[in-house]
Every structure is written in structure tokens, then in C-alpha cells.
Scaffold this motif. Structure first.
Motif, PDB file in Angstrom:
ATOM      1  N   SER A  46      -0.657  15.319-104.800  1.00  0.00           N
ATOM      2  CA  SER A  46      -1.593  15.292-105.933  1.00  0.00           C
ATOM      3  C   SER A  46      -1.350  16.466-106.864  1.00  0.00           C
ATOM      4  N   LEU A  92       1.769  15.783-108.870  1.00  0.00           N
ATOM      5  CA  LEU A  92       1.498  14.799-109.922  1.00  0.00           C
ATOM      6  C   LEU A  92       0.737  15.450-111.077  1.00  0.00           C
ATOM      7  N   ASN A  93      -0.236  16.280-110.764  1.00  0.00           N
ATOM      8  CA  ASN A  93      -0.999  16.964-111.813  1.00  0.00           C
ATOM      9  C   ASN A  93      -0.101  17.888-112.637  1.00  0.00           C
ATOM     10  N   GLN A  94       0.785  18.625-111.962  1.00  0.00           N
ATOM     11  CA  GLN A  94       1.702  19.508-112.684  1.00  0.00           C
ATOM     12  C   GLN A  94       2.671  18.723-113.558  1.00  0.00           C
ATOM     13  N   LEU A  95       3.160  17.612-113.034  1.00  0.00           N
ATOM     14  CA  LEU A  95       4.073  16.764-113.797  1.00  0.00           C
ATOM     15  C   LEU A  95       3.376  16.179-115.020  1.00  0.00           C
ATOM     16  N   THR A  96       2.155  15.740-114.836  1.00  0.00           N
ATOM     17  CA  THR A  96       1.382  15.179-115.949  1.00  0.00           C
ATOM     18  C   THR A  96       1.119  16.239-117.014  1.00  0.00           C
ATOM     19  N   LYS A  97       0.751  17.435-116.582  1.00  0.00           N
ATOM     20  CA  LYS A  97       0.492  18.532-117.525  1.00  0.00           C
ATOM     21  C   LYS A  97       1.759  18.860-118.320  1.00  0.00           C
ATOM     22  N   ARG A  98       2.883  18.956-117.625  1.00  0.00           N
ATOM     23  CA  ARG A  98       4.150  19.262-118.290  1.00  0.00           C
ATOM     24  C   ARG A  98       4.540  18.150-119.273  1.00  0.00           C
ATOM     25  N   ALA A  99       4.312  16.899-118.890  1.00  0.00           N
ATOM     26  CA  ALA A  99       4.647  15.771-119.770  1.00  0.00           C
ATOM     27  C   ALA A  99       3.808  15.825-121.044  1.00  0.00           C
ATOM     28  N   HIS A 100       2.535  16.182-120.916  1.00  0.00           N
ATOM     29  CA  HIS A 100       1.665  16.292-122.097  1.00  0.00           C
ATOM     30  C   HIS A 100       2.077  17.472-122.978  1.00  0.00           C
ATOM     31  N   ILE A 144       9.683  14.099-119.253  1.00  0.00           N
ATOM     32  CA  ILE A 144       9.560  13.958-117.807  1.00  0.00           C
ATOM     33  C   ILE A 144      10.987  13.991-117.255  1.00  0.00           C
TER      34      ILE A 144
END
Length: 111
Positions: free
Chosen positions: A66, A69-77, A82
Motif C-alpha cells: 500500500s 502504491l501511494n508513493q507511486l501515485t504521488k510521483r505520477a501526479h 510512471i
């Protein structure tokens, strides 16, 4: 004795081998209170002691996944990008989670 809720005494005899088996069963459950153990067995017929170490490990891996996933989502934003390695790492974590969950379910089905 007047303060006790349970004031009726039940007694029974066992062989030395039966006593040893009772003690082994108690030890496997991690209990030392013979009276409570015998009462539980007499009233309910069985005691189930679950080793939840697999579930704790599953929860630990779920937290890690989790967070990833949160870090990946933050970086993508933030960057609009990605990276393939990040996606592959996340997929491996999810595969590990599902594998662990399946193992736990198979183990629980044997009860």
C-alpha cells in the motif's frame, strides 16, 4: 469458597498416560490453568488455537504494498511519469500478497 461463582466441584480419574496427553494439549495451546482448560473442553468439546503469524506477515506485506502504491501515485501526479520498474515491483508485491492469501486459505480449509 463462599465468594466463588462456581461452587459445584466435578471430579474424574485419568491414567498417567491420559494426564500426560492433557498436559501436552495444554502446552500446545499455551495454557497452564488446568481447571479453565478442562471446563472449556467439557462445555465446548474442543479448543482451537490459531497460529496467526501468517496473517500478521500478510498484513505486513499489505502495508508495504500500500505504501509503495501511494508513493507511486504521488510521483505520477507530481511528474506525470510512471516507471516500468515501479510497476513491476508493485506487481510482484501483489503477486506475493495473493500467494500468501491463497496459502492461508488452504491452511484454514484443513480445520
Amino acid at each position: 469458597m463462599a465468594n466463588r461463582k462456581r461452587d459445584i466441584r466435578l471430579q474424574f480419574r485419568v491414567t498417567p498416560e491420559e494426564k500426560e496427553l492433557v498436559e501436552k494439549n495444554m502446552a500446545s495451546l499455551g495454557t497452564t490453568n488446568l481447571e479453565a482448560y478442562l471446563r472449556k473442553m467439557a462445555l465446548n468439546g474442543y479448543v482451537v488455537h490459531l497460529d496467526l503469524s501468517d496473517v500478521r506477515e500478510l498484513v505486513r506485506v499489505l502495508r508495504i504494498t500500500s505504501n509503495s502504491l501511494n508513493q507511486l501515485t504521488k510521483r505520477a501526479h507530481e511528474t506525470g511519469h510512471i516507471y516500468r520498474d515501479d510497476i513491476e515491483d508493485l506487481q510482484q508485491s501483489y503477486d506475493r500478497l495473493w500467494g500468501m492469501a491463497e496459502e492461508i486459505m488452504e491452511h484454514l480449509a484443513t480445520f
